[in-house]
Write an enzyme that holds these catalytic residues in place. Structure first.
Site, PDB file in Angstrom:
ATOM      1  N   GLU B 280       3.165 -54.075  65.078  1.00  8.36           N
ATOM      2  CA  GLU B 280       3.489 -55.296  64.563  1.00  8.36           C
ATOM      3  C   GLU B 280       2.174 -55.665  63.704  1.00  8.36           C
ATOM      4  OE1 GLU B 280       5.784 -58.615  66.711  1.00  8.36           O
ATOM      5  OE2 GLU B 280       3.960 -59.321  66.981  1.00  8.36           O
ATOM      6  N   GLU B 283       2.616 -53.566  60.698  1.00  9.66           N
ATOM      7  CA  GLU B 283       3.738 -54.365  59.918  1.00  9.66           C
ATOM      8  C   GLU B 283       2.993 -55.344  59.035  1.00  9.66           C
ATOM      9  OE1 GLU B 283       6.929 -55.776  62.048  1.00  9.66           O
ATOM     10  OE2 GLU B 283       8.322 -56.254  60.194  1.00  9.66           O
ATOM     11  N   CYS B 300       9.055 -60.560  69.859  1.00 10.76           N
ATOM     12  CA  CYS B 300       9.015 -60.361  71.211  1.00 10.76           C
ATOM     13  C   CYS B 300      10.096 -61.166  72.189  1.00 10.76           C
ATOM     14  CB  CYS B 300       7.658 -60.538  71.980  1.00 10.76           C
ATOM     15  SG  CYS B 300       6.328 -59.687  70.890  1.00 10.76           S
ATOM     16  N   SER B 320       9.681 -59.863  62.545  1.00  4.61           N
ATOM     17  CA  SER B 320       9.038 -58.599  62.642  1.00  4.61           C
ATOM     18  C   SER B 320      10.053 -57.923  63.010  1.00  4.61           C
ATOM     19  CB  SER B 320       7.837 -58.904  63.496  1.00  4.61           C
ATOM     20  OG  SER B 320       7.628 -57.216  63.983  1.00  4.61           O
ATOM     21  N   LYS B 359      16.285 -61.407  78.365  1.00  5.75           N
ATOM     22  CA  LYS B 359      15.995 -60.090  78.270  1.00  5.75           C
ATOM     23  C   LYS B 359      17.103 -59.289  78.952  1.00  5.75           C
ATOM     24  CE  LYS B 359      11.594 -59.852  77.068  1.00  5.75           C
ATOM     25  NZ  LYS B 359      11.199 -59.245  75.769  1.00  5.75           N
ATOM     26  N   GLU B 362      19.324 -59.279  75.943  1.00  5.93           N
ATOM     27  CA  GLU B 362      18.724 -58.448  75.088  1.00  5.93           C
ATOM     28  C   GLU B 362      19.047 -56.880  75.125  1.00  5.93           C
ATOM     29  OE1 GLU B 362      14.196 -57.884  75.378  1.00  5.93           O
ATOM     30  OE2 GLU B 362      14.131 -57.968  73.003  1.00  5.93           O
ATOM     31  N   GLU B 367      21.955 -52.931  69.001  1.00  3.99           N
ATOM     32  CA  GLU B 367      20.820 -52.638  68.018  1.00  3.99           C
ATOM     33  C   GLU B 367      19.807 -51.873  68.782  1.00  3.99           C
ATOM     34  OE1 GLU B 367      22.170 -55.728  68.467  1.00  3.99           O
ATOM     35  OE2 GLU B 367      22.213 -56.721  66.635  1.00  3.99           O
ATOM     36  N   CYS B 504       5.987 -66.874  78.229  1.00  5.15           N
ATOM     37  CA  CYS B 504       6.832 -66.121  79.211  1.00  5.15           C
ATOM     38  C   CYS B 504       6.145 -66.532  80.765  1.00  5.15           C
ATOM     39  CB  CYS B 504       6.320 -64.595  79.047  1.00  5.15           C
ATOM     40  SG  CYS B 504       6.875 -63.969  77.437  1.00  5.15           S
TER      41      CYS B 504
END
Lengths: 159, 579
Positions: B280, B283, B300, B320, B359, B362, B367, B504
């Site tokens: 990151e 990037e 994230c 990102s 999550k 996710e 993807e 989190c």
């Protein structure tokens, strides 16, 4: 024809949105407008109201399902409201409602399969002197017994 | 402003005008029981458990009753006690009382109130009962309307805090249900799976979609190499499930427990957090040099990502392209680690222990599959891990402190602070600063981006550039920040967004803190403190100095953002409809 109607209805809703969307309590006002324009408040209309007012769809739907004045499904050609207020109830209006339910084969709050009638149980209609009372659209019928019901229905079925 | 004096149970109390009787009582050390109340979020006087006698005709709800001068409040009369108990018994009459098998047993506010208020007959009133199917279609959240007590705490969390509002009260009177519009499943509406509704729920009406059975199955399968990785925030809260004080860091005991559960390798998502910073950070520097798209926004948090896709799709180019840390770890395990250890990647099962219900969703995103294999096979939450530890008969508090397994268990202080809001930004700044300037940072602490404020801003001098950064936690705060960027009022280079308020550490998969405790303690702060203490105690506190990360790039990945890194560690996003 139906399509044209829908476009016209949408235009009227847009006008109501333009007029009221930024007022406090706009969700209620716009739902009332939609109910009167469409005869019910379908999903896409509720989404439009949500987008216009910044309320979530849940909030709009919550209001629409809380108040008896809003209907989620299209109503029938005629609306029958049987008064279940105290006076009418004591005079036997539940029996009128049961008879209608039986003859129309539909539960209170629902619309017949042929979309001819929507049957509703209502609060006091303010015509206690005529108890028991029912209304078909804007017409009031009073001092009824269950045997009167088929004759009333026939008037509207004949049209 | 002049203080208001009132009397509660004969004790004089002075409070600020505008305070409620509940707050005043709290200040005087007098405990008034509550149920629908959730400090700062749901103060609606719905359940009437907090009723008190103020001398009027009827008892009043203390949570919404403002104090007035000379008020005489009694919280403990026969009438008050009887009314509270009656209200509770009436609530119980339509509550599915399957307490023995309920995930919230022993951590249920309704259950605790029944004990405290002396309910002796849970069927004091019998009558019509709600009988509706559970909504189990969401990958993250299960909704059981038969246990719902209509307190609306979840609605407040979803609509007011997160500004999402996919659940609400539907219908009227006895038929009222809390759920999505049009009888839809949570899986069919624009729910971001953050689970803030779960941690707001006082009972078992909302819970995570449990996947512990899947994990047990994998552990029993001799063919599988089962690798586990816990997220940074898990270690700051897991201990609470075993009666340890909030803010106790249990990193060593957690590693020991995971090993005893039978995982073949115990690695650490903190390692992957360091890896995320490499990708990151690189990037970001590239975007800074090429001029955009800026601001770059962190990726994230899967709750935040889904929120962006549904509600702010115009910001998708700003996200990102980095996968979230545990997904990166999964991809590395099934490529580099498999190759190095001569394991068929199909035989590797990756289990992530996350503070997060999003999550779960996710890990099932199409993807996030590389060469036909999903990065991560199963995600369980902190709460589910605690249940597995208990089920296995492991005495958690008696465990020795153990280390993670080599290489992919090695991490820096930068990795561990990912669990708190601002942590990813701070970790990135540590690396970006040194990469740009070539100089070593004297002070690695960036206090400007720490703390529980919903939106934080800072300007950091990096070489010749003033880098403007912002940090938001909670999607409601993110919305506020994005609106100001969209309107051109604010301009930033780099933005961190976490889907849950506080980041989190207070994710939707974390141990549930009851509303009573939340009146005095802020878990966002207390748990974050544990992470910052771990960071401060680490010898290495910058991701790029992690020797295992350096080795991974040297041996396998090549350069950050290189071809192989892109194939394994980066992803794409898709605009999703709002309705």
């Amino acid at each position: 024809m139906a399509e044209e109607n829908r476009a016209e209805q949408m235009l009227r809703l847009q006008q109501a949105i333009a007029e009221h969307a930024h007022e406090k309590g706009a969700v209620m006002v716009l739902l009332q407008a939609a109910q009167s324009i469409f005869g019910h408040v379908p999903q896409d209309v509720q989404q439009m109201i949500a987008d216009a007012t910044g309320a979530s769809l849940s909030e709009v739907y919550g209001v629409a399902t809380f108040y008896a004045q809003f209907s989620l499904e299209p109503g029938g050609e005629h609306e029958i409201g049987v008064c279940l207020g105290t006076a009418c109830y004591v005079k036997g209006s539940q029996k009128l409602l049961d008879k209608l339910s039986e003859l129309l084969a539909v539960a209170p709050g629902k619309t017949t399969a042929d979309a001819k009638f929507t049957l509703k149980a209502t609060r006091c209609l303010g015509a206690c002197g005529l108890a028991p009372v029912l209304m078909v659209d804007d017409e009031v019928y009073g001092r009824l017994v269950p045997e009167d019901v088929p004759g009333i229905l026939a008037k509207y079925l004949g049209q | 402003m002049e203080l208001i004096t009132l009397t509660i149970d004969g004790v004089d109390v002075q409070v600020e005008p505008g305070a409620t009787v509940l707050e005043a009582a709290r200040q005087a050390g007098i405990h008034i029981p509550t149920l629908c109340y959730l400090k700062g979020k749901n103060e609606i006087g719905a359940c009437r458990i907090c009723c008190v006698d103020v001398g009027g005709r009827a008892l009043q709800a203390a949570c919404v009753l403002p104090v007035s001068p000379g008020m005489k409040v009694r919280t403990n009369t026969q009438a008050v006690r009887a009314a509270r108990k009656l209200n509770l018994e009436l609530l119980l009459s339509n509550h599915e009382k399957k307490c023995l098998s309920c995930v919230r047993s022993q951590n249920c506010e309704l259950q605790r109130l029944c004990q405290e208020l002396g309910v002796t007959d849970e069927v004091a009133f019998e009558g019509k009962r709600t009988d509706l199917p559970e909504d189990t279609l969401s990958p993250s959240v299960v909704r059981d309307p038969n246990k719902c007590i209509l307190c609306r705490r979840c609605v407040a969390a979803c609509a007011n805090v997160q500004k999402i509002g996919v659940i609400g009260a539907v219908g009227r009177g006895f038929d009222t249900v809390v759920g999505p519009a049009w009888d839809k499943s949570l899986s069919e509406v624009a729910c971001v799976n953050c689970g803030q509704c779960i941690v707001a729920c006082p009972v078992g009406a909302l819970r995570e979609k449990s996947e512990t059975d899947e994990v047990w199955k994998l552990l029993d399968d001799p063919e599988k190499v089962v690798i586990v990785q816990p997220a940074p925030a898990v270690r700051a809260a897991l201990g609470e499930e075993f009666g340890l004080l909030m803010g106790t860091s249990v990193t060593g005991k957690m590693a020991a427990a995971l090993r005893r559960l039978g995982f073949d390798k115990v690695f650490d998502t903190d390692f992957a957090a360091d890896l995320t910073i490499m990708e990151e950070g690189t990037e970001f520097l590239a975007r800074l040099q090429k001029g955009g798209p800026l601001p770059m926004i962190t990726s994230c948090s899967p709750g935040w990502i889904k929120y962006c896709e549904h509600y702010y799709p115009d910001f998708i180019p700003n996200l990102s392209s980095c996968k979230s840390p545990h997904q990166m770890m999964g991809a590395i395990l099934k490529s580099y680690y498999a190759e190095k250890n001569h394991i068929d990647p199909e035989k590797i099962a990756v289990v992530s222990v996350m503070p997060c219900t999003a999550k779960k969703y996710e890990s099932k995103r199409p993807e996030l599959v590389v060469d036909g294999l999903p990065d991560v096979d199963v995600v369980i939450t902190t709460r589910e891990l605690a249940r597995m530890i208990k089920e296995a008969g492991i005495r958690f508090n008696e465990l020795p402190d153990e280390d993670f397994d080599d290489m992919l268990g090695e991490s820096t202080g930068a990795g561990v602070i990912f669990g708190a809001t601002g942590g990813v930004m701070e970790a990135a700044l540590r690396t970006v600063y040194e990469k740009v300037t070539g100089k070593s940072l004297d002070k690695v602490d960036f206090h400007q981006v720490r703390g529980v404020e919903g939106v934080k801003e800072a300007t950091i001098r990096v070489g010749d550039t003033d880098v403007r950064v912002a940090v938001a936690s909670g999607t409601g705060n993110a919305a506020r920040l994005l609106d100001s960027i969209r309107a051109g009022e604010k301009q930033y280079h780099f933005v961190e967004v976490m889907g849950c308020p506080g980041g989190c550490v207070t994710g939707g998969g974390q141990p549930i803190v009851c509303a009573d405790v939340l009146m005095d303690v802020d878990p966002r702060q207390v748990r974050a403190k544990a992470l910052y203490a771990e960071d401060a105690g680490k010898a290495i506190r910058k991701s790029h100095e992690n020797p295992s990360i350096q080795k991974l790039y040297a041996d396998y990945l090549g350069a950050p953002n290189g071809e192989r890194a892109h194939h394994l560690l980066h992803t794409t996003y898709q605009a999703k409809p709002k309705y």
